[in-house]
Design an enzyme around this catalytic site. Structure first.
Site, mmCIF file in Angstrom:
data_model
loop_
_atom_site.group_PDB
_atom_site.id
_atom_site.type_symbol
_atom_site.label_atom_id
_atom_site.label_comp_id
_atom_site.label_asym_id
_atom_site.label_seq_id
_atom_site.Cartn_x
_atom_site.Cartn_y
_atom_site.Cartn_z
ATOM 1 N N CYS A 162 44.404 -45.992 -20.505
ATOM 2 C CA CYS A 162 43.851 -47.617 -20.910
ATOM 3 C C CYS A 162 45.295 -48.274 -20.884
ATOM 4 C CB CYS A 162 43.519 -47.312 -22.345
ATOM 5 S SG CYS A 162 42.924 -48.928 -23.042
ATOM 6 N N ARG A 194 35.952 -48.298 -33.154
ATOM 7 C CA ARG A 194 37.310 -47.683 -33.601
ATOM 8 C C ARG A 194 38.337 -48.217 -34.723
ATOM 9 N NH1 ARG A 194 40.382 -48.105 -28.870
ATOM 10 N NH2 ARG A 194 39.202 -46.388 -28.131
ATOM 11 N N CYS A 250 51.971 -60.578 -35.302
ATOM 12 C CA CYS A 250 52.432 -59.476 -34.368
ATOM 13 C C CYS A 250 54.145 -59.387 -34.645
ATOM 14 C CB CYS A 250 52.252 -59.890 -32.750
ATOM 15 S SG CYS A 250 52.807 -58.536 -31.887
ATOM 16 N N CYS A 255 37.880 -52.375 -23.459
ATOM 17 C CA CYS A 255 37.864 -52.215 -24.931
ATOM 18 C C CYS A 255 38.477 -53.459 -25.466
ATOM 19 C CB CYS A 255 39.311 -51.158 -25.076
ATOM 20 S SG CYS A 255 39.940 -50.866 -26.526
ATOM 21 N N CYS A 312 51.424 -65.103 -31.575
ATOM 22 C CA CYS A 312 50.419 -64.485 -32.494
ATOM 23 C C CYS A 312 50.979 -64.238 -33.878
ATOM 24 C CB CYS A 312 49.945 -63.420 -31.479
ATOM 25 S SG CYS A 312 49.365 -63.234 -30.021
ATOM 26 N N CYS A 323 46.480 -44.823 -24.173
ATOM 27 C CA CYS A 323 46.746 -46.289 -23.989
ATOM 28 C C CYS A 323 48.443 -46.639 -24.117
ATOM 29 C CB CYS A 323 45.836 -46.713 -25.168
ATOM 30 S SG CYS A 323 45.873 -48.595 -25.227
ATOM 31 N N CYS A 336 58.226 -61.043 -27.143
ATOM 32 C CA CYS A 336 56.927 -61.668 -26.418
ATOM 33 C C CYS A 336 56.994 -63.206 -26.427
ATOM 34 C CB CYS A 336 55.695 -60.975 -26.783
ATOM 35 S SG CYS A 336 54.300 -61.591 -26.149
#
Ligand code: SAM
Ligand code: DTB
Ligand code: SF4
Length: 322
Positions: free
Chosen positions: A122, A254, A54, A182, A51, A91, A47
């Site tokens: 999702c 969640r 991550c 979400c 972040c 998801c 990616c």
């Protein structure tokens, strides 16, 4: 709920906070029901974003194996398995800054196929460009996951390749297209209690409030800038869940990443504090999650049953049960 009010919640004696959270929980939900979602990484690693938490950023040296977009049949097989294992929502996550139009069609096919299995759908694909949310809605996407991740004033400490405002922009596009939201965050990234309260106040200020709020604890991944962060204190984490329940009374809260590291007693306290959703299945996106048998055993011990979507009213969950 204003920031000062969320801060006051965090300062309450623990028992008073839990009592208030239970009261709110029982006003809006069956207190013994937990919704289950299963995650699948449909495109893994490499990616462009930075972040700090991550495993999938191309900028960090982590152990994960990059993988191109999965074939449709594999997604269908995994979704069937998830349904058989008790999930009501599936998801699909992709390690993208945002989807390229050329990749989007393949994801739309996955969404339509998963929906045909009778599961809620999702997707979490990063930032959306003009028109993409509408295409996702047309394919039958029920929810889009896009987290605020941390308080706006801590955001740049963790992520520099996009901003908190970019996240809000995508959340607006998702809402405008009629997709349910979400949106949650991560705790244990070195933020202060004040900043945890700020994250919750910012989530609670979204209008309407997100239908689902994943509260992740940092899974500290070797090779990422946050690899050495100390775990959040468990009692402070339960306080965060309780404050989320009170600030977001109608949302599914969640218990998300980090559950693998939590003893049963801590998970039980989180359910008592108002968490009413989990990720089930032995993997999150790239890291382990409790195996199905141990989750089933825990739910049995606690007398918790699955919270299912109310099919009479479309894909949304039945609220106000108690
Ligand atoms: N690329 C998309 C995005 O950033 O929105 C979708 C996938 S991204 C992995 C989804 C969410 O997973 C992040 O927003 C973050 O909240 C959570 N997450 C990722 N890595 C994590 C970790 N190591 N610990 C806790 N939560 C994590
Ligand atoms: C969310 O808030 N948590 C999930 C889901 N949304 C996409 C992802 C958790 C990822 C944990 C780290 C990993 O497995 O790579
Ligand atoms: Fe990419 Fe999402 Fe990971 Fe950030 S959280 S590096 S955008 S996959």
């Amino acid at each position: 709920m204003k920031l000062v009010d969320v801060q006051k919640l965090f300062s309450l004696p623990f028992n008073d906070l839990i009592y208030q959270a239970q009261t709110v929980h029982r006003r809006h939900f069956d207190a013994n029901a937990v919704q289950m979602s299963t995650l699948l990484s449909i495109k893994t690693g490499n990616c462009s974003e930075d972040c700090g938490y991550c495993s999938q950023s191309a900028r960090h040296r982590t152990e994960i194996e990059n993988e191109a977009l999965l074939p449709l049949q594999e997604v269908i097989d995994r979704a069937k398995q998830a349904k058989a294992d008790g999930a009501s929502r599936f998801c699909m996550g992709a390690a993208w800054r945002g989807p390229q139009d050329k990749d989007l069609q393949a994801v739309l096919d996955m969404i339509a196929a998963v929906r045909d299995l009778g599961l809620e759908t999702c997707a979490t694909l990063g930032m959306l460009r003009q028109g993409q949310a509408e295409r996702l809605a047309e394919a039958g996407l029920d929810y889009y996951n896009h987290n605020l991740d941390t308080a706006s004033d801590y955001y740049a400490e963790v992520i520099t390749t996009h901003t908190h405002d970019d996240r809000l922009d995508t959340l607006g596009k998702v809402r405008d297209a009629g997709i349910k939201v979400c949106c949650g965050g991560i705790v244990g990234m070195g933020e202060s209690r004040e900043q945890r309260a700020q994250l919750l106040a910012e989530l609670a200020a979204l209008e309407p409030q997100p239908e689902s709020v994943p509260i992740n604890t940092l899974v500290a991944i070797p090779g990422t800038p946050l690899a050495d962060k100390a775990a959040i204190d468990p009692i402070e984490f339960v306080r965060t869940i309780a404050a989320a329940r009170i600030a977001l009374p109608r949302s599914l809260v969640r218990l998300s990443a980090g559950r693998q590291q939590m003893p049963e007693s801590l998970q039980a306290l989180c359910f008592l504090a108002g968490a009413n959703s989990i990720f089930c299945g032995e993997k999150l996106l790239t890291t382990p999650n409790p195996v199905g048998d141990s989750d089933k055993a825990l739910m049995k011990k606690l007398g918790i049953h699955p919270l299912l979507p109310d099919t009479r009213q479309g894909p949304s969950l039945s609220l106000g049960a108690k």
